[in-house]
Design an enzyme around this catalytic site. Sequence first.
Site, mmCIF file in Angstrom:
data_model
loop_
_atom_site.group_PDB
_atom_site.id
_atom_site.type_symbol
_atom_site.label_atom_id
_atom_site.label_comp_id
_atom_site.label_asym_id
_atom_site.label_seq_id
_atom_site.Cartn_x
_atom_site.Cartn_y
_atom_site.Cartn_z
ATOM 1 N N LYS A 192 25.938 13.994 3.374
ATOM 2 C CA LYS A 192 25.448 14.641 2.239
ATOM 3 C C LYS A 192 25.202 13.451 1.132
ATOM 4 O O LYS A 192 24.464 13.286 0.295
ATOM 5 C CB LYS A 192 26.329 15.675 1.982
ATOM 6 C CG LYS A 192 25.890 16.566 0.595
ATOM 7 C CD LYS A 192 26.637 17.866 0.577
ATOM 8 C CE LYS A 192 26.082 18.703 -0.549
ATOM 9 N NZ LYS A 192 26.547 20.075 -0.559
ATOM 10 N N GLU A 218 38.109 25.721 7.380
ATOM 11 C CA GLU A 218 37.840 25.012 6.093
ATOM 12 C C GLU A 218 37.225 25.868 4.968
ATOM 13 O O GLU A 218 37.590 25.493 3.646
ATOM 14 C CB GLU A 218 36.634 23.879 6.335
ATOM 15 C CG GLU A 218 36.685 22.859 5.462
ATOM 16 C CD GLU A 218 35.814 21.609 5.645
ATOM 17 O OE1 GLU A 218 36.638 20.696 6.170
ATOM 18 O OE2 GLU A 218 34.525 21.336 5.601
ATOM 19 N N HIS A 256 43.087 30.812 33.090
ATOM 20 C CA HIS A 256 44.154 30.199 34.290
ATOM 21 C C HIS A 256 45.077 29.123 33.087
ATOM 22 O O HIS A 256 45.588 28.220 33.819
ATOM 23 C CB HIS A 256 43.521 29.262 35.339
ATOM 24 C CG HIS A 256 42.825 30.410 36.502
ATOM 25 N ND1 HIS A 256 43.475 30.929 37.276
ATOM 26 C CD2 HIS A 256 41.507 30.981 36.358
ATOM 27 C CE1 HIS A 256 42.831 31.746 37.910
ATOM 28 N NE2 HIS A 256 41.517 31.864 37.440
ATOM 29 N N GLU A 271 33.842 7.196 7.336
ATOM 30 C CA GLU A 271 33.421 7.098 8.731
ATOM 31 C C GLU A 271 31.984 6.900 9.363
ATOM 32 O O GLU A 271 31.512 6.400 10.170
ATOM 33 C CB GLU A 271 34.039 8.522 9.649
ATOM 34 C CG GLU A 271 35.469 8.548 9.109
ATOM 35 C CD GLU A 271 35.851 9.552 7.740
ATOM 36 O OE1 GLU A 271 36.695 9.957 7.699
ATOM 37 O OE2 GLU A 271 34.847 9.450 6.944
ATOM 38 N N GLY A 328 28.137 21.385 4.254
ATOM 39 C CA GLY A 328 28.172 20.649 5.405
ATOM 40 C C GLY A 328 28.434 21.600 6.432
ATOM 41 O O GLY A 328 27.591 21.493 7.421
ATOM 42 N N ARG A 329 29.297 22.510 6.393
ATOM 43 C CA ARG A 329 29.733 23.423 7.495
ATOM 44 C C ARG A 329 28.560 24.598 7.557
ATOM 45 O O ARG A 329 28.619 25.287 8.621
ATOM 46 C CB ARG A 329 31.235 24.052 7.629
ATOM 47 C CG ARG A 329 31.208 24.630 6.248
ATOM 48 C CD ARG A 329 32.682 24.902 6.097
ATOM 49 N NE ARG A 329 33.281 25.408 5.104
ATOM 50 C CZ ARG A 329 33.549 24.753 3.828
ATOM 51 N NH1 ARG A 329 33.339 23.408 3.764
ATOM 52 N NH2 ARG A 329 33.790 25.476 2.772
ATOM 53 N N LYS A 331 42.236 11.639 2.873
ATOM 54 C CA LYS A 331 41.139 10.649 2.902
ATOM 55 C C LYS A 331 41.340 9.677 1.708
ATOM 56 O O LYS A 331 41.273 8.384 1.857
ATOM 57 C CB LYS A 331 39.748 11.357 2.643
ATOM 58 C CG LYS A 331 39.260 12.154 3.760
ATOM 59 C CD LYS A 331 38.055 13.045 3.297
ATOM 60 C CE LYS A 331 36.769 12.234 3.188
ATOM 61 N NZ LYS A 331 35.703 12.801 3.063
#
Length: 509
Positions: free
Chosen positions: A196, A341, A372, A202, A255-256, A482
Site C-alpha cells: 500500500k 486483525e 483425525h 519485508e 490491506g485485508r 515492527k
Amino acid sequence: MTEAVSAAWQRVEAVPQRTLKELFASDPGRVTRLSQRLEWGEGEIAGGIRFDWSKTHLDEDLLAAFEALAEARGFAAQRAALLGGEKINVTEGRAAEHTAQRGVGSEAAVEEAAALHARMKLLVEAIHEGALGPVKHLIHIGIGGSALGPAMAVDALTRDLALVDVHVVSNIDGLALEQAFAACDPATTLIAVASKTFTTIETMTNAASALNWLRDNGVSDPSGRVVALTASPEKAVEWGVDETRVLPFPESVGGRYSLWSSIGFPVALAVGWDEFEAMLAGARMVDEHFRDTDGRDNLCLRAAFADQYYTSVRGCQTRAVFAYDERLALLPDYLQQLEMESNGKRVTADQRPVSGPTAPITWGGVGTDAQHAVFQLLHQGTNLVPIDFIASVAPGDALDPAHHRILLTNCFAQGAALMAGDAGEDPARHFPGDRPSATMLCDDLNAAALGALVAFHEHRTFANAVLLGINPFDQFGVELGKRMAKDMEAGGGDFDASTRALLEAAGLG
C-alpha cells in the site's frame, strides 16, 4: 456504553439456555427459519450458497434480543456510513470502501474502482497476449492481506488450470523466496510487488532480492519485469517501476479487504479477467443482501448474533473453521487475519475500554484431515468451540464419486455428532453433545462462490464490530513490534535482559 446498549445486553444474557436438542424438539420449523440460500445468475451461470445456522443456540428470544442490541448500536446507520463512503475508520480518519471495488458504494468510489479495474484489465490482457514477451510465472510479493487474499484465491481457483503459474511470497525468511525462484524460469517470470505504501520493509527487501535474481540470471532489464500494486503510485515510480505497469488502488481500501482491487492482479492473471469479474459479482451479491436486508434475515448480521452469543455469553475464546474442500485449504488462514486483525481490540471506537471480550481466536483446518487431529477436543474436550463447516455440493475432482460422497457425509456427520452426542458405554466413550456448528454449503466452488464467501465474512466481521462498538478498520496492534524490530536493525533501542541475550546469542548484539 449507553443505557439502551446495556439494557439490550442484559436482555441477551437473561435468555434461558436450552440445549440444541430441546430447540429442535420444540420448533419443527427451526431449520427453515435458520437456513437460507443466497443465489445469483441464471441458466448455466446460476449458483448459490445455503447458510444453515440451525445447529447454533439462536432461538426466537435471542434473535429478538440481538436485534434490539443492533438497533441500540445504530447498526443501520453504521452500515449506511460504511457503504456511503463516510469516514467509518475514525481513528485514522478514512473511509473503508472495499465494497465499491465490487460496485456497491458511493457513486464516486464506484466510478473510480471501475476506472482502475479497466486499467488492470488492459494490462492483464496485454500480458496474456504476449505484450511483455512469454510470461509463464508470476512471483507475487506482499505481506498480510496483500498476500493472504491472492494466495487463497489463486489456490482455490487454479486447481484445474492456471494461465500463469503464480507463487505468493510474504515471509522475509529467504527460504520462501528461494523456493519461488526454484519453481520459476527467470526469462519468463514477472514480479508483482504489492504494498500500500511501497515502503513495507519485508516486501521491499524481498522485491530487491527478486530483482537481483532476475539480473543475476541474465534478464537485462529487471525493472521492466515488475508490476506494482499500490496506493502510493509515485513511490513505485521512484523505485523504478514504469508508470504503465503501476496499478493503483485507493487509500480507502485496507490491506485485508483489498483482494478486490489491484491486489487481485495475480488472481486475474492466473485465471483470466472473466473469472476475476465473476468473483467480484459473487461478492456484490452478498453486498446487496447485506445492504438491503434488516435484522435476523440479514445473514451476515445473524452470524454475528451467534458469534456474540458464544463469545460474550458462553465464554468461548475460539471459533473454528473447517473447509471440507481442498480448494479452500487457505481460507482458515485468510479468515484468521480478517477477523483477528479487525476485531482484536481492547478499546471502543470512541477510545473507551471495552466492557467484555471482542474477537475470539479464529483457527481451523481442512476436511477429514482435521477429524483425525483436533476433533477429539471438539467432541470430548472441556472447551466449547463454535464451528463453521464449509463444503461444496459439486466436487472439485473427476475421480470416482465415492471420494466426494465420503467427504460430504463426513462433513455433515460431524455437525450431527457434535449436536447429538452419545451416552457411551463408559465415561471414556461419553460424548456430551450440545456443541454448536453452522454450515455453508455451496452449489459449486467457483469464482462467484468464492467471492460470496469472502464478502460474507467481511460483512460478518463488520457486524460483530458494530455490536461491540469497536473500529474494525485500524490495526495499531501490529505496529509496536515492527517499530522495535527497526530499532534492533539500526542497533538502537533499550531492551530487556532476555532480549539482549537473544540478540547476542544470534550474533546480532
